[in-house]
Design a protein around this motif. Structure first.
Motif, PDB file in Angstrom:
ATOM      1  N   ASN A  72       0.818  -1.223   0.000  1.00 54.71           N
ATOM      2  CA  ASN A  72       0.000   0.000   0.000  1.00 54.71           C
ATOM      3  C   ASN A  72       0.850   1.271   0.000  1.00 54.71           C
ATOM      4  O   ASN A  72       0.439   2.276   0.548  1.00 54.71           O
ATOM      5  N   ARG A  73       2.006   1.221  -0.626  1.00 50.86           N
ATOM      6  CA  ARG A  73       2.932   2.359  -0.629  1.00 50.86           C
ATOM      7  C   ARG A  73       2.377   3.507  -1.459  1.00 50.86           C
ATOM      8  O   ARG A  73       1.845   3.316  -2.533  1.00 50.86           O
ATOM      9  N   ILE A  74       2.524   4.727  -0.915  1.00 45.98           N
ATOM     10  CA  ILE A  74       2.121   5.928  -1.635  1.00 45.98           C
ATOM     11  C   ILE A  74       3.354   6.775  -1.916  1.00 45.98           C
ATOM     12  O   ILE A  74       4.354   6.697  -1.213  1.00 45.98           O
ATOM     13  N   LYS A  75       3.271   7.577  -2.961  1.00 48.49           N
ATOM     14  CA  LYS A  75       4.368   8.440  -3.401  1.00 48.49           C
ATOM     15  C   LYS A  75       3.966   9.888  -3.125  1.00 48.49           C
ATOM     16  O   LYS A  75       2.941  10.352  -3.610  1.00 48.49           O
ATOM     17  N   LEU A  76       4.785  10.583  -2.312  1.00 52.26           N
ATOM     18  CA  LEU A  76       4.483  11.952  -1.921  1.00 52.26           C
ATOM     19  C   LEU A  76       5.608  12.885  -2.358  1.00 52.26           C
ATOM     20  O   LEU A  76       6.777  12.603  -2.098  1.00 52.26           O
ATOM     21  N   PRO A  77       5.281  14.006  -2.999  1.00 51.56           N
ATOM     22  CA  PRO A  77       6.326  14.995  -3.277  1.00 51.56           C
ATOM     23  C   PRO A  77       6.791  15.603  -1.954  1.00 51.56           C
ATOM     24  O   PRO A  77       6.002  15.740  -1.016  1.00 51.56           O
ATOM     25  N   ALA A  78       8.078  15.946  -1.861  1.00 54.43           N
ATOM     26  CA  ALA A  78       8.615  16.440  -0.597  1.00 54.43           C
ATOM     27  C   ALA A  78       9.388  17.739  -0.789  1.00 54.43           C
ATOM     28  O   ALA A  78       9.979  17.973  -1.839  1.00 54.43           O
ATOM     29  N   ALA A  79       9.374  18.539   0.246  1.00 54.24           N
ATOM     30  CA  ALA A  79      10.155  19.768   0.329  1.00 54.24           C
ATOM     31  C   ALA A  79      11.146  19.598   1.482  1.00 54.24           C
ATOM     32  O   ALA A  79      11.021  18.653   2.264  1.00 54.24           O
ATOM     33  N   PRO A  80      12.126  20.485   1.623  1.00 54.26           N
ATOM     34  CA  PRO A  80      13.113  20.333   2.696  1.00 54.26           C
ATOM     35  C   PRO A  80      12.514  20.211   4.102  1.00 54.26           C
ATOM     36  O   PRO A  80      13.081  19.547   4.958  1.00 54.26           O
ATOM     37  N   ASN A  81      11.351  20.823   4.331  1.00 50.86           N
ATOM     38  CA  ASN A  81      10.751  20.768   5.665  1.00 50.86           C
ATOM     39  C   ASN A  81       9.678  19.683   5.805  1.00 50.86           C
ATOM     40  O   ASN A  81       9.018  19.598   6.832  1.00 50.86           O
ATOM     41  N   SER A  82       9.515  18.828   4.800  1.00 46.80           N
ATOM     42  CA  SER A  82       8.529  17.743   4.885  1.00 46.80           C
ATOM     43  C   SER A  82       8.922  16.763   5.987  1.00 46.80           C
ATOM     44  O   SER A  82      10.092  16.446   6.161  1.00 46.80           O
ATOM     45  N   ILE A  83       7.925  16.267   6.696  1.00 51.03           N
ATOM     46  CA  ILE A  83       8.138  15.339   7.805  1.00 51.03           C
ATOM     47  C   ILE A  83       8.532  13.965   7.274  1.00 51.03           C
ATOM     48  O   ILE A  83       7.955  13.472   6.311  1.00 51.03           O
TER      49      ILE A  83
END
Length: 183
Positions: free
Chosen positions: A158-169
Motif C-alpha cells: 500500500n505504498r504511496i508516493k508523496l512529493p517532498a520539500a526540505p521541511n517535509s516530515i
C-alpha cells in the motif's frame, strides 16, 4: 435557452467546494501520523504487573507477544490505539482493571536513496524532516535536483508516493528518493 446552474446544483455547490478544499488537507495530515509497524520496539508498562512490563519488538507480522495474552496485532495502529488494544486484551479475562502505558523506544529505520553522498539505511529520530535526513546521508551530490524529492511511505502492498520539500516530515520506514537533475 438560458445557461447557468439549476437550483438543485446551486444548492449543493458550496458543499462540493468545501469538500474539494478540505479532503486533500485531511489526507496530507493523515499521512504524517506515526503508526506502528514491524521493526519498531515498544516499552509496555502495565501498572503493578512487573511480569507484563517490558520491551517488546514488533514482529514481521505486525504483532507483539505479551505474556498471558499471546500475540496482539498492532500494525498500522497509533500509539493510543495500540495502548487501548493492549488494555482491552488484558481486560478480557487476564486482569481486572489493567492500566497500560506505551512508548516507542526504538523506531524502525528510514532509507535515503539517489543523489546523496552516502545513501542507505539510517536510524529514525523523532521530529525528523527531509533536510535532516539528507544531512545524515552526507548531503546532496552536485547532481541532486533539490526540487525533486519524493517520499515513498507505507509497505509494499500500500505504498504511496508523496512529493517532498526540505521541511517535509519523515516517518519511520519512509524511503526518500533524491532525483538527479539533467542540466
Amino acid at each position: 435557452m438560458k445557461h447557468g446552474f439549476s437550483p438543485a446544483i446551486g444548492m449543493f455547490l458550496p458543499l462540493w467546494l468545501l469538500l474539494i478544499l478540505l479532503v486533500p488537507g485531511a489526507i496530507a495530515h493523515a499521512q504524517t501520523i506515526y503508526t506502528i509497524d514491524s521493526g519498531d520496539e515498544l516499552r509496555i508498562t502495565v501498572f503493578e504487573e512487573n511480569d507484563l512490563t517490558g520491551d517488546f519488538p514488533v514482529g514481521s507480522d505486525g504483532t507483539i507477544t505479551l505474556p498471558l495474552a499471546g500475540k496482539i496485532e498492532l500494525r498500522d495502529l497509533t500509539l493510543q490505539a495500540a495502548q487501548n488494544r493492549i488494555t482491552n486484551t488484558l481486560a478480557q479475562g487476564f486482569l481486572r482493571h489493567p492500566v497500560v502505558s506505551l512508548e516507542v523506544i526504538h523506531f524502525r529505520p528510514f532509507y535515503i536513496l539517489g543523489e546523496v553522498n552516502d545513501p542507505g539505511q539510517y536510524d529514525y529520530v523523532s521530529g525528523m524532516n527531509i533536510l535532516n535526513a539528507v544531512a545524515l546521508g552526507g548531503g546532496f551530490t552536485y547532481r541532486a535536483d533539490q526540487d525533486d524529492i519524493v517520499i515513498l511511505r507505507g509497505r509494499e502492498d500500500n505504498r504511496i508516493k508523496l512529493p517532498a520539500a526540505p521541511n517535509s516530515i519523515v516517518l519511520p520506514g519512509d524511503i526518500i528518493r533524491v532525483t538527479e537533475r539533467y542540466f
